[in-house]
Design a protein around this motif. Structure first.
Motif, PDB file in Angstrom:
ATOM      1  N   TRP A  15       0.746  -1.124   0.152  1.00  0.00           N
ATOM      2  CA  TRP A  15      -0.005  -0.079  -0.142  1.00  0.00           C
ATOM      3  C   TRP A  15       0.736   1.289   0.067  1.00  0.00           C
ATOM      4  CZ3 TRP A  15      -1.153   3.647   4.425  1.00  0.00           C
ATOM      5  CH2 TRP A  15      -2.270   4.413   4.125  1.00  0.00           C
ATOM      6  N   ILE A  16       0.571   2.149  -0.799  1.00  0.00           N
ATOM      7  CA  ILE A  16       1.170   3.634  -1.037  1.00  0.00           C
ATOM      8  C   ILE A  16       0.436   4.715  -0.225  1.00  0.00           C
ATOM      9  CG2 ILE A  16       2.397   5.198  -2.154  1.00  0.00           C
ATOM     10  CD1 ILE A  16       3.623   2.267  -2.257  1.00  0.00           C
ATOM     11  N   PRO A  17       0.807   4.885   0.671  1.00  0.00           N
ATOM     12  CA  PRO A  17      -0.061   6.146   1.505  1.00  0.00           C
ATOM     13  C   PRO A  17      -0.079   7.325   0.727  1.00  0.00           C
ATOM     14  CG  PRO A  17       1.550   5.241   2.886  1.00  0.00           C
ATOM     15  CD  PRO A  17       1.977   4.942   1.573  1.00  0.00           C
ATOM     16  N   PRO A  18      -1.220   7.938   0.646  1.00  0.00           N
ATOM     17  CA  PRO A  18      -1.333   9.397  -0.126  1.00  0.00           C
ATOM     18  C   PRO A  18      -1.077  10.379   0.824  1.00  0.00           C
ATOM     19  CG  PRO A  18      -3.544   8.657   0.774  1.00  0.00           C
ATOM     20  CD  PRO A  18      -2.438   7.636   1.150  1.00  0.00           C
ATOM     21  N   LEU A  19      -0.759  11.626   0.321  1.00  0.00           N
ATOM     22  CA  LEU A  19      -0.391  12.758   1.131  1.00  0.00           C
ATOM     23  C   LEU A  19      -1.415  12.943   1.772  1.00  0.00           C
ATOM     24  CD1 LEU A  19       2.323  14.840  -0.899  1.00  0.00           C
ATOM     25  CD2 LEU A  19       2.487  13.648   1.159  1.00  0.00           C
ATOM     26  N   ILE A  20      -1.772  13.141   3.240  1.00  0.00           N
ATOM     27  CA  ILE A  20      -3.032  13.671   3.824  1.00  0.00           C
ATOM     28  C   ILE A  20      -3.470  14.811   3.423  1.00  0.00           C
ATOM     29  CG2 ILE A  20      -3.872  14.025   6.050  1.00  0.00           C
ATOM     30  CD1 ILE A  20      -2.067  12.104   7.298  1.00  0.00           C
ATOM     31  N   SER A  21      -2.773  16.020   3.350  1.00  0.00           N
ATOM     32  CA  SER A  21      -3.247  17.277   2.643  1.00  0.00           C
ATOM     33  C   SER A  21      -3.905  17.291   1.310  1.00  0.00           C
ATOM     34  CB  SER A  21      -1.878  18.146   2.829  1.00  0.00           C
ATOM     35  OG  SER A  21      -0.861  17.557   1.699  1.00  0.00           O
ATOM     36  N   ASN A  22      -3.242  16.425   0.418  1.00  0.00           N
ATOM     37  CA  ASN A  22      -3.906  16.377  -0.814  1.00  0.00           C
ATOM     38  C   ASN A  22      -5.130  15.611  -0.803  1.00  0.00           C
ATOM     39  OD1 ASN A  22      -1.653  17.344  -2.110  1.00  0.00           O
ATOM     40  ND2 ASN A  22      -1.185  15.735  -3.224  1.00  0.00           N
ATOM     41  N   GLU A  23      -5.201  14.551   0.041  1.00  0.00           N
ATOM     42  CA  GLU A  23      -6.648  14.059   0.312  1.00  0.00           C
ATOM     43  C   GLU A  23      -7.802  14.860   0.822  1.00  0.00           C
ATOM     44  OE1 GLU A  23      -7.368   9.777  -0.120  1.00  0.00           O
ATOM     45  OE2 GLU A  23      -6.430  11.045  -1.694  1.00  0.00           O
ATOM     46  N   ILE A  24      -7.443  15.731   1.769  1.00  0.00           N
ATOM     47  CA  ILE A  24      -8.203  16.386   2.455  1.00  0.00           C
ATOM     48  C   ILE A  24      -8.942  17.680   1.565  1.00  0.00           C
ATOM     49  CG2 ILE A  24      -8.621  18.474   4.099  1.00  0.00           C
ATOM     50  CD1 ILE A  24      -6.936  16.457   6.105  1.00  0.00           C
ATOM     51  N   ALA A  25      -7.812  17.998   0.704  1.00  0.00           N
ATOM     52  CA  ALA A  25      -8.066  19.141  -0.514  1.00  0.00           C
ATOM     53  C   ALA A  25      -9.061  18.608  -1.443  1.00  0.00           C
ATOM     54  CB  ALA A  25      -6.700  19.703  -0.997  1.00  0.00           C
ATOM     55  N   THR A  26      -8.688  17.574  -1.910  1.00  0.00           N
ATOM     56  CA  THR A  26      -9.599  16.892  -2.891  1.00  0.00           C
ATOM     57  C   THR A  26     -11.124  16.698  -2.793  1.00  0.00           C
ATOM     58  OG1 THR A  26      -7.771  15.716  -3.941  1.00  0.00           O
ATOM     59  CG2 THR A  26     -10.005  14.827  -4.481  1.00  0.00           C
ATOM     60  N   LEU A  27     -11.418  16.255  -1.279  1.00  0.00           N
ATOM     61  CA  LEU A  27     -12.476  16.018  -0.660  1.00  0.00           C
ATOM     62  C   LEU A  27     -13.371  17.351  -0.072  1.00  0.00           C
ATOM     63  CD1 LEU A  27     -11.515  13.093   1.358  1.00  0.00           C
ATOM     64  CD2 LEU A  27     -12.787  12.972  -0.721  1.00  0.00           C
ATOM     65  N   ASP A  28     -12.524  18.448  -0.231  1.00  0.00           N
ATOM     66  CA  ASP A  28     -13.058  19.766   0.352  1.00  0.00           C
ATOM     67  C   ASP A  28     -13.822  20.537  -0.735  1.00  0.00           C
ATOM     68  OD1 ASP A  28     -13.516  22.423   1.371  1.00  0.00           O
ATOM     69  OD2 ASP A  28     -11.541  22.167   2.287  1.00  0.00           O
ATOM     70  N   ARG A  29     -15.165  20.756  -0.427  1.00  0.00           N
ATOM     71  CA  ARG A  29     -16.094  21.476  -1.451  1.00  0.00           C
ATOM     72  C   ARG A  29     -15.522  22.886  -1.723  1.00  0.00           C
ATOM     73  NH1 ARG A  29     -18.683  18.202   1.844  1.00  0.00           N
ATOM     74  NH2 ARG A  29     -20.304  16.890   1.076  1.00  0.00           N
ATOM     75  N   LYS A  30     -14.795  23.425  -0.827  1.00  0.00           N
ATOM     76  CA  LYS A  30     -14.289  24.885  -0.861  1.00  0.00           C
ATOM     77  C   LYS A  30     -12.961  25.130  -1.852  1.00  0.00           C
ATOM     78  CE  LYS A  30     -16.362  26.460   3.404  1.00  0.00           C
ATOM     79  NZ  LYS A  30     -16.036  27.022   4.754  1.00  0.00           N
ATOM     80  N   LYS A  31     -12.231  23.882  -2.004  1.00  0.00           N
ATOM     81  CA  LYS A  31     -11.177  23.761  -2.570  1.00  0.00           C
ATOM     82  C   LYS A  31     -11.204  23.189  -4.066  1.00  0.00           C
ATOM     83  CE  LYS A  31      -8.120  24.026   1.720  1.00  0.00           C
ATOM     84  NZ  LYS A  31      -7.254  23.475   2.354  1.00  0.00           N
ATOM     85  N   ASN A  32     -11.657  21.918  -4.027  1.00  0.00           N
ATOM     86  CA  ASN A  32     -11.900  21.187  -5.249  1.00  0.00           C
ATOM     87  C   ASN A  32     -12.733  21.714  -6.290  1.00  0.00           C
ATOM     88  OD1 ASN A  32     -11.795  19.359  -7.293  1.00  0.00           O
ATOM     89  ND2 ASN A  32     -12.203  17.533  -6.063  1.00  0.00           N
ATOM     90  N   PRO A  33     -12.258  22.117  -7.491  1.00  0.00           N
ATOM     91  CA  PRO A  33     -13.244  22.967  -8.592  1.00  0.00           C
ATOM     92  C   PRO A  33     -14.018  22.091  -9.083  1.00  0.00           C
ATOM     93  CG  PRO A  33     -11.064  22.789  -9.368  1.00  0.00           C
ATOM     94  CD  PRO A  33     -10.986  22.421  -8.142  1.00  0.00           C
ATOM     95  N   ALA A  34     -13.918  20.630  -8.928  1.00  0.00           N
ATOM     96  CA  ALA A  34     -14.689  19.512  -9.329  1.00  0.00           C
ATOM     97  C   ALA A  34     -16.150  19.870  -8.726  1.00  0.00           C
ATOM     98  CB  ALA A  34     -14.395  18.114  -9.023  1.00  0.00           C
ATOM     99  N   PHE A  35     -16.280  20.364  -7.694  1.00  0.00           N
ATOM    100  CA  PHE A  35     -17.597  20.859  -6.953  1.00  0.00           C
ATOM    101  C   PHE A  35     -18.739  21.677  -7.757  1.00  0.00           C
ATOM    102  CE2 PHE A  35     -15.598  18.380  -3.615  1.00  0.00           C
ATOM    103  CZ  PHE A  35     -16.706  17.539  -2.838  1.00  0.00           C
ATOM    104  N   ASP A  36     -18.005  22.404  -8.673  1.00  0.00           N
ATOM    105  CA  ASP A  36     -18.741  23.129  -9.559  1.00  0.00           C
ATOM    106  C   ASP A  36     -19.604  22.435 -10.225  1.00  0.00           C
ATOM    107  OD1 ASP A  36     -17.069  25.256  -9.147  1.00  0.00           O
ATOM    108  OD2 ASP A  36     -16.172  25.367 -11.026  1.00  0.00           O
ATOM    109  N   TYR A  37     -19.585  21.028 -10.644  1.00  0.00           N
ATOM    110  CA  TYR A  37     -20.531  20.223 -11.238  1.00  0.00           C
ATOM    111  C   TYR A  37     -20.918  18.907 -10.497  1.00  0.00           C
ATOM    112  CZ  TYR A  37     -16.408  18.411 -13.562  1.00  0.00           C
ATOM    113  OH  TYR A  37     -14.995  17.765 -13.538  1.00  0.00           O
TER     114      TYR A  37
END
Length: 378
Positions: free
Chosen positions: A31-53
């Motif tokens: 198993w390769i651990p992800p970077l925790i900061s990247n994971e949190i940013a990806t899941l954050d509605r305020k940071k990830n522009p994918a939440f536009d749609y």
């Protein structure tokens, strides 16, 4: 056995959501651990522009008071509009070997999908094609990469027990670069370069790639347009990924091909493998994680192929020979002994043909599962 599903809403919940795999796979060497900061940013509605749609919900499963699993439910409206499939997605799925836990997690996403008028659930998938996708079904004793999901062998067994079936699969190759320059390949690459009036961009610093970054994503959007589940990245997403990744890549590991008008028509993005460095970092850049990553970037005998794209009007014109030639030169110069292709759709014969010139083996396979909900009663 008492199983409780709790929606992860607070910052505390999300920290637990992201942290759960670190406990589940703590003793697993693949198993390769992800970077925790990247994971949190990806899941954050305020940071990830994918939440536009997209909209999403996250849930944790508790068994007897302890976290036993997690899952994300995603509704990608752009996907539904483009592909005419009223599907929800599940992703970030992890669970202990307990079918009641996995059923409770999946049932929660299924119920949410039906409440939103959807008729199927498929996954593992993320918000975009650049997120993790596909559950590992072969290659459980192979080292993972930073771009892929690892999971235990019982995962796909559980999914099938809960009514999920394979929808599509990706395969991965381990590639051994040529130990010396291949004259035939280089002649072919040179011939196609002259015939099509192409220019090969070779850079030494990441900032030299930035002028081509947006065009690289344009090529990717067009090249990947018809691949499974792909939705074109928006301008906001392109800017997001440029800021996230392009300052971190090693420039000489990136190949860019221009047409006679100076426009990008093909690219190959590869980089030294960060798998072992990420294991040492344990999900954190600080205080010492970044040191492991920097060392891996500078000195390494393994590499990951992250993205390869050829503009549709230039496909099947020999540009793959140029990209392979450039890649092999870089690997020879940097003493790379093994490279990972990362996931390629099982049906993507064009990209598989890249590896026929190399000593390669197909060593992993991952699957996107689907379940129709029209007859499901929740």
């Amino acid at each position: 056995m008492n199983i409780i599903i709790k929606e992860a809403i607070s910052k505390s919940d999300m920290k637990k959501f992201v942290a759960f795999p670190f406990k589940l796979y703590a003793k697993n060497k693949y198993w390769i651990p992800p970077l925790i900061s990247n994971e949190i940013a990806t899941l954050d509605r305020k940071k990830n522009p994918a939440f536009d749609y997209c909209k999403a919900k996250y849930w944790l499963a508790y068994r007897d008071g302890k976290i036993a699993g997690r899952i994300a439910g995603i509704i990608n409206d752009s996907y539904i509009k483009k592909w005419k499939n009223k599907y929800a997605r599940f992703g970030w799925i992890d669970f202990i070997d307990d079918t009641e836990v996995s059923k409770a997690l999946l049932s929660t996403v299924e119920k949410w999908a039906m409440e939103n008028g959807l008729n199927a659930v498929h996954g593992p998938l993320g918000f975009t094609d650049l997120d993790y996708e596909g559950m590992l079904v072969e290659g459980f004793e192979e080292l993972g990469t930073m771009a892929t999901i690892f999971n235990y062998p019982y995962y796909p067994v559980h999914l099938k027990q809960h009514g999920y079936a394979a929808d599509i699969s990706w395969i991965e190759f381990e590639i051994k670069p040529m130990q010396k320059a291949n004259e035939r390949l280089e002649r072919l690459a040179s011939l196609m370069e002259k015939k099509l009036e192409l220019t090969i961009v070779r850079t030494k610093k990441a900032r030299e790639i930035l002028p081509y970054a947006r065009e690289i994503f344009d090529v990717m959007n067009s090249a990947y347009e018809n691949l499974y589940g792909v939705v074109a990245l928006t301008d906001r997403q392109v800017e997001y990924y440029i800021k996230l990744y392009f300052g971190f890549i090693r420039a000489e590991f990136v190949s860019i091909i221009l047409d006679k008008a100076g426009q990008v028509v093909a690219f190959g993005i590869t980089m030294p493998s960060l798998s072992l460095a990420l294991q040492k970092a344990k999900g954190r850049l600080f205080p010492f994680g970044f040191i492991h990553l920097m060392k891996a970037m500078k000195k390494n005998d393994r590499a990951d192929l992250l993205l390869v794209g050829i503009r549709p009007d230039y496909q099947r014109k020999g540009l793959n020979a140029i990209l392979m030639s450039e890649m092999n030169k870089v690997y020879l110069n940097n003493h790379i002994k093994v490279a990972e292709s990362n996931p390629e759709l099982e049906t993507n014969v064009l990209i598989h043909s890249f590896w026929k010139s190399f000593d390669s083996r197909q060593h992993k396979k991952r699957t996107c599962f689907i379940k129709q909900l029209s007859t499901v009663h929740v």
